[in-house]
Scaffold this motif. Sequence first.
Motif, short mmCIF file in Angstrom:
data_model
loop_
_atom_site.label_atom_id
_atom_site.label_comp_id
_atom_site.label_asym_id
_atom_site.label_seq_id
_atom_site.Cartn_x
_atom_site.Cartn_y
_atom_site.Cartn_z
N LEU A 1 0.84 -1.19 0.00
CA LEU A 1 0.00 0.00 0.00
C LEU A 1 0.88 1.24 0.00
N SER A 2 0.32 2.32 -0.53
CA SER A 2 1.04 3.58 -0.55
C SER A 2 0.05 4.74 -0.41
N ASN A 3 0.56 5.86 0.09
CA ASN A 3 -0.26 7.06 0.16
C ASN A 3 -0.04 7.93 -1.07
N SER A 4 0.68 7.41 -2.06
CA SER A 4 0.96 8.11 -3.31
C SER A 4 0.84 7.12 -4.47
N SER A 5 0.46 7.62 -5.62
CA SER A 5 0.40 6.74 -6.79
C SER A 5 1.79 6.48 -7.38
N ASP A 6 2.80 7.21 -6.91
CA ASP A 6 4.17 6.97 -7.37
C ASP A 6 4.65 5.62 -6.86
N ILE A 7 5.34 4.89 -7.73
CA ILE A 7 5.84 3.57 -7.36
C ILE A 7 7.21 3.70 -6.70
N LYS A 8 7.31 3.17 -5.49
CA LYS A 8 8.58 3.03 -4.78
C LYS A 8 8.53 1.64 -4.15
N ASN A 9 9.21 0.72 -4.79
CA ASN A 9 9.07 -0.70 -4.50
C ASN A 9 9.81 -1.11 -3.22
N PRO A 10 9.08 -1.57 -2.19
CA PRO A 10 9.71 -2.00 -0.94
C PRO A 10 10.35 -3.39 -1.03
N TYR A 11 10.06 -4.14 -2.08
CA TYR A 11 10.60 -5.49 -2.19
C TYR A 11 11.97 -5.53 -2.86
N PHE A 12 12.31 -4.47 -3.59
CA PHE A 12 13.61 -4.42 -4.26
C PHE A 12 14.46 -3.23 -3.85
N GLY A 13 13.84 -2.19 -3.31
CA GLY A 13 14.60 -0.99 -2.97
C GLY A 13 15.25 -0.39 -4.20
N LYS A 14 16.49 0.05 -4.06
CA LYS A 14 17.20 0.72 -5.16
C LYS A 14 17.41 -0.19 -6.38
N LYS A 15 17.45 -1.50 -6.16
CA LYS A 15 17.69 -2.42 -7.28
C LYS A 15 16.68 -2.22 -8.40
N MET A 16 15.42 -2.07 -8.03
CA MET A 16 14.34 -1.89 -9.01
C MET A 16 13.27 -1.00 -8.37
N LEU A 17 13.64 0.22 -8.10
CA LEU A 17 12.80 1.13 -7.31
C LEU A 17 11.42 1.35 -7.90
N VAL A 18 11.32 1.46 -9.20
CA VAL A 18 10.03 1.80 -9.81
C VAL A 18 9.36 0.60 -10.49
N CYS A 19 9.76 -0.60 -10.11
CA CYS A 19 9.11 -1.78 -10.66
C CYS A 19 7.76 -1.95 -9.97
N GLY A 20 6.71 -1.88 -10.72
CA GLY A 20 5.39 -2.08 -10.17
C GLY A 20 4.36 -1.20 -10.84
N GLU A 21 3.12 -1.35 -10.36
CA GLU A 21 2.01 -0.57 -10.89
C GLU A 21 0.92 -0.44 -9.86
N VAL A 22 0.10 0.57 -10.02
CA VAL A 22 -1.07 0.76 -9.15
C VAL A 22 -2.16 -0.18 -9.65
N LYS A 23 -2.65 -1.04 -8.76
CA LYS A 23 -3.72 -1.98 -9.13
C LYS A 23 -5.10 -1.49 -8.69
N ASP A 24 -5.12 -0.67 -7.64
CA ASP A 24 -6.39 -0.22 -7.09
C ASP A 24 -6.14 1.06 -6.29
N SER A 25 -7.16 1.87 -6.17
CA SER A 25 -7.09 3.02 -5.26
C SER A 25 -8.35 2.97 -4.41
N LEU A 26 -8.14 2.92 -3.11
CA LEU A 26 -9.25 2.84 -2.17
C LEU A 26 -9.61 4.25 -1.74
N ASN A 27 -10.78 4.68 -2.12
CA ASN A 27 -11.24 6.04 -1.84
C ASN A 27 -12.72 5.96 -1.47
N PHE A 28 -12.98 5.68 -0.22
CA PHE A 28 -14.37 5.45 0.22
C PHE A 28 -15.11 6.74 0.48
#
Length: 192
Positions: free
Chosen positions: A165-192
């Motif tokens: 989860l993130s509070n921003s739509s920007d991708i900062k990957n916690p599983y790779f860190g600097k190795k692949m910082l922007v690997c990923g995509e937004v799959k959903d946004s929860l806005n109730f």
Amino acid sequence: MKQFFCLAIAAAAFLAACSSSDTKAPENAEPAPPKVSKHTAAFNSSFSALLGGYYELKDALVASDTAKANLAAAKMGAAADSVKLNEISNDSTGAIAATAADYTKTLSDLSKTLRSESDLEAKRKEFQMVSDAMYDLVRTVQYDEQVVYHQYCPMAFDNQGAYWLSNSSDIKNPYFGKKMLVCGEVKDSLNF
């Protein structure tokens, strides 16, 4: 005749360009009313603290900082134990609070397990379970104070994939860190 036709087209194009759709709101228009949460201020404050601890943990893993990850996990665990579940609105049967209590207990337990792991990759594996529980909790209580982005990396854990989860739509990957910082995509946004 050909010149007249060209001038008519040019005039029409000029008028279309000049009549843009940028219309100003009337000066006496009232501002939109502020968004009103369906939950109490006490619940929102306690849940915001939980999300804040989670985001700190995510950011520590993005930075590959195990010491900060341990501190953030401790903060998140304490916040999970302190969420004001009795302040959830629209829960006349108590079913939402009971389900949320299961998730907060899971988050508290996972935070302890994550802190006990000495290896960064093991912490990241625990974080995957933390993220799944946090996503389910946000959806269960329908937290409506901020947008929560559900993000996904298909390459995490030998291409098994993992969410966070993130509070921003920007991708900062916690599983790779600097190795692949922007690997990923937004799959959903929860806005109730």
